[in-house]
Design a protein around this motif. Structure first.
Motif, mmCIF file in Angstrom:
data_model
loop_
_atom_site.group_PDB
_atom_site.id
_atom_site.type_symbol
_atom_site.label_atom_id
_atom_site.label_comp_id
_atom_site.label_asym_id
_atom_site.label_seq_id
_atom_site.Cartn_x
_atom_site.Cartn_y
_atom_site.Cartn_z
ATOM 1 N N MET A 90 0.845 -1.178 0.000
ATOM 2 C CA MET A 90 0.000 0.000 0.000
ATOM 3 C C MET A 90 0.886 1.235 0.000
ATOM 4 S SD MET A 90 -3.077 0.748 2.525
ATOM 5 C CE MET A 90 -3.157 2.317 3.295
ATOM 6 N N LEU A 91 0.609 2.143 -0.896
ATOM 7 C CA LEU A 91 1.384 3.370 -1.002
ATOM 8 C C LEU A 91 0.774 4.453 -0.115
ATOM 9 C CD1 LEU A 91 1.926 3.545 -4.849
ATOM 10 C CD2 LEU A 91 3.539 2.832 -3.120
ATOM 11 N N ILE A 92 1.620 5.129 0.614
ATOM 12 C CA ILE A 92 1.177 6.222 1.469
ATOM 13 C C ILE A 92 1.879 7.484 1.005
ATOM 14 C CG2 ILE A 92 1.146 7.151 3.795
ATOM 15 C CD1 ILE A 92 1.105 4.236 4.788
ATOM 16 N N ILE A 93 1.096 8.489 0.693
ATOM 17 C CA ILE A 93 1.622 9.772 0.254
ATOM 18 C C ILE A 93 1.199 10.818 1.279
ATOM 19 C CG2 ILE A 93 1.636 11.483 -1.597
ATOM 20 C CD1 ILE A 93 2.779 8.856 -2.482
ATOM 21 N N PRO A 94 2.136 11.288 2.090
ATOM 22 C CA PRO A 94 1.764 12.334 3.049
ATOM 23 C C PRO A 94 1.510 13.655 2.324
ATOM 24 C CG PRO A 94 4.107 11.860 3.190
ATOM 25 C CD PRO A 94 3.519 10.885 2.220
ATOM 26 N N ILE A 95 0.411 14.295 2.660
ATOM 27 C CA ILE A 95 0.055 15.578 2.046
ATOM 28 C C ILE A 95 0.437 16.684 3.015
ATOM 29 C CG2 ILE A 95 -1.818 16.988 1.146
ATOM 30 C CD1 ILE A 95 -3.251 14.433 0.386
ATOM 31 N N LYS A 96 1.235 17.602 2.523
ATOM 32 C CA LYS A 96 1.694 18.712 3.351
ATOM 33 C C LYS A 96 0.599 19.767 3.464
ATOM 34 C CE LYS A 96 6.176 17.676 1.551
ATOM 35 N NZ LYS A 96 6.912 17.788 0.323
ATOM 36 N N ASP A 97 0.703 20.604 4.491
ATOM 37 C CA ASP A 97 -0.284 21.663 4.689
ATOM 38 C C ASP A 97 -0.296 22.615 3.505
ATOM 39 O OD1 ASP A 97 -0.991 20.658 7.135
ATOM 40 O OD2 ASP A 97 0.400 21.932 8.262
ATOM 41 N N GLY A 98 -1.463 22.846 2.966
ATOM 42 C CA GLY A 98 -1.613 23.782 1.856
ATOM 43 C C GLY A 98 -1.179 23.218 0.510
ATOM 44 N N GLU A 99 -0.873 21.913 0.445
ATOM 45 C CA GLU A 99 -0.437 21.336 -0.826
ATOM 46 C C GLU A 99 -1.646 21.051 -1.714
ATOM 47 O OE1 GLU A 99 2.379 17.756 -2.532
ATOM 48 O OE2 GLU A 99 1.513 17.566 -0.541
ATOM 49 N N ASN A 100 -1.482 21.319 -2.980
ATOM 50 C CA ASN A 100 -2.536 21.086 -3.948
ATOM 51 C C ASN A 100 -2.782 19.577 -4.084
ATOM 52 O OD1 ASN A 100 -4.308 21.168 -6.062
ATOM 53 N ND2 ASN A 100 -2.963 22.312 -7.446
ATOM 54 N N LYS A 127 -0.208 13.544 -8.457
ATOM 55 C CA LYS A 127 0.902 13.356 -9.390
ATOM 56 C C LYS A 127 2.048 12.590 -8.711
ATOM 57 C CE LYS A 127 3.721 15.925 -12.655
ATOM 58 N NZ LYS A 127 4.026 17.238 -13.206
ATOM 59 N N ARG A 128 2.337 12.923 -7.452
ATOM 60 C CA ARG A 128 3.379 12.195 -6.706
ATOM 61 C C ARG A 128 2.977 10.740 -6.519
ATOM 62 N NH1 ARG A 128 4.979 14.007 -1.364
ATOM 63 N NH2 ARG A 128 2.841 14.600 -1.074
ATOM 64 N N TYR A 129 1.674 10.502 -6.259
ATOM 65 C CA TYR A 129 1.186 9.134 -6.087
ATOM 66 C C TYR A 129 1.363 8.333 -7.371
ATOM 67 C CZ TYR A 129 -2.015 5.233 -5.707
ATOM 68 O OH TYR A 129 -2.551 3.982 -5.730
ATOM 69 N N LYS A 130 0.995 8.920 -8.497
ATOM 70 C CA LYS A 130 1.113 8.227 -9.776
ATOM 71 C C LYS A 130 2.567 7.894 -10.081
ATOM 72 C CE LYS A 130 -2.975 10.150 -12.004
ATOM 73 N NZ LYS A 130 -3.445 11.012 -13.104
ATOM 74 N N ARG A 131 3.452 8.833 -9.811
ATOM 75 C CA ARG A 131 4.884 8.605 -10.061
ATOM 76 C C ARG A 131 5.411 7.470 -9.188
ATOM 77 N NH1 ARG A 131 7.594 13.365 -8.328
ATOM 78 N NH2 ARG A 131 6.129 14.398 -9.697
ATOM 79 N N LYS A 132 5.010 7.462 -7.921
ATOM 80 C CA LYS A 132 5.442 6.413 -7.001
ATOM 81 C C LYS A 132 4.869 5.067 -7.415
ATOM 82 C CE LYS A 132 6.356 6.339 -2.097
ATOM 83 N NZ LYS A 132 5.994 6.884 -0.792
ATOM 84 N N PHE A 133 3.624 5.058 -7.870
ATOM 85 C CA PHE A 133 2.972 3.830 -8.320
ATOM 86 C C PHE A 133 3.686 3.254 -9.539
ATOM 87 C CE2 PHE A 133 -0.305 1.613 -10.819
ATOM 88 C CZ PHE A 133 -0.701 0.672 -9.892
ATOM 89 N N ASP A 134 4.075 4.108 -10.480
ATOM 90 C CA ASP A 134 4.789 3.642 -11.667
ATOM 91 C C ASP A 134 6.144 3.057 -11.303
ATOM 92 O OD1 ASP A 134 2.784 4.220 -13.442
ATOM 93 O OD2 ASP A 134 3.585 6.192 -13.978
ATOM 94 N N THR A 145 6.969 1.437 -8.652
ATOM 95 C CA THR A 145 6.881 0.149 -7.974
ATOM 96 C C THR A 145 6.787 -1.005 -8.959
ATOM 97 O OG1 THR A 145 4.479 0.241 -7.815
ATOM 98 C CG2 THR A 145 5.738 1.108 -5.943
ATOM 99 N N GLY A 146 6.332 -0.741 -10.183
ATOM 100 C CA GLY A 146 6.214 -1.784 -11.176
ATOM 101 C C GLY A 146 4.917 -2.563 -11.071
ATOM 102 N N ALA A 147 3.995 -2.125 -10.243
ATOM 103 C CA ALA A 147 2.727 -2.835 -10.055
ATOM 104 C C ALA A 147 1.897 -2.802 -11.328
ATOM 105 C CB ALA A 147 1.940 -2.218 -8.907
ATOM 106 N N ARG A 148 1.928 -1.702 -12.025
ATOM 107 C CA ARG A 148 1.150 -1.574 -13.254
ATOM 108 C C ARG A 148 1.652 -2.545 -14.320
ATOM 109 N NH1 ARG A 148 1.004 3.851 -16.802
ATOM 110 N NH2 ARG A 148 -0.193 3.042 -18.521
ATOM 111 N N ARG A 149 2.955 -2.627 -14.468
ATOM 112 C CA ARG A 149 3.541 -3.540 -15.446
ATOM 113 C C ARG A 149 3.217 -4.992 -15.087
ATOM 114 N NH1 ARG A 149 9.022 -1.924 -15.810
ATOM 115 N NH2 ARG A 149 8.231 -0.299 -17.143
ATOM 116 N N ALA A 150 3.248 -5.301 -13.798
ATOM 117 C CA ALA A 150 2.926 -6.659 -13.359
ATOM 118 C C ALA A 150 1.477 -7.004 -13.672
ATOM 119 C CB ALA A 150 3.197 -6.800 -11.868
#
Length: 64
Positions: A1-11, A17-24, A26-31
């Protein structure tokens, strides 16, 4: 499970976008794509050879 901490005031779009980059990365999509359809071992070997030939051709062209 991917966890992306969101900073105060972050869009939220930036966090997504950070989540998608991290997901790519990991190689889960290719698998998942590889599991969609069974490929015979001979086909996998042929694809690896073709990729190796392509990469070698790029490296040879770079040194010319």
């Amino acid at each position: 499970m991917l966890i992306i901490p969101i900073k105060d005031g972050e869009n939220i779009e930036r966090a997504l976008k950070r989540y998608k980059r991290k997901f790519d990365r990991t190689g889960a999509r290719r698998a998942l794509q590889n599991r969609k359809q069974y490929n015979k071992p001979s086909v996998l070997k042929r694809m690896q050879l073709q990729k190796a030939q392509y990469v070698q051709a790029l490296r040879d062209a770079e040194h010319v």
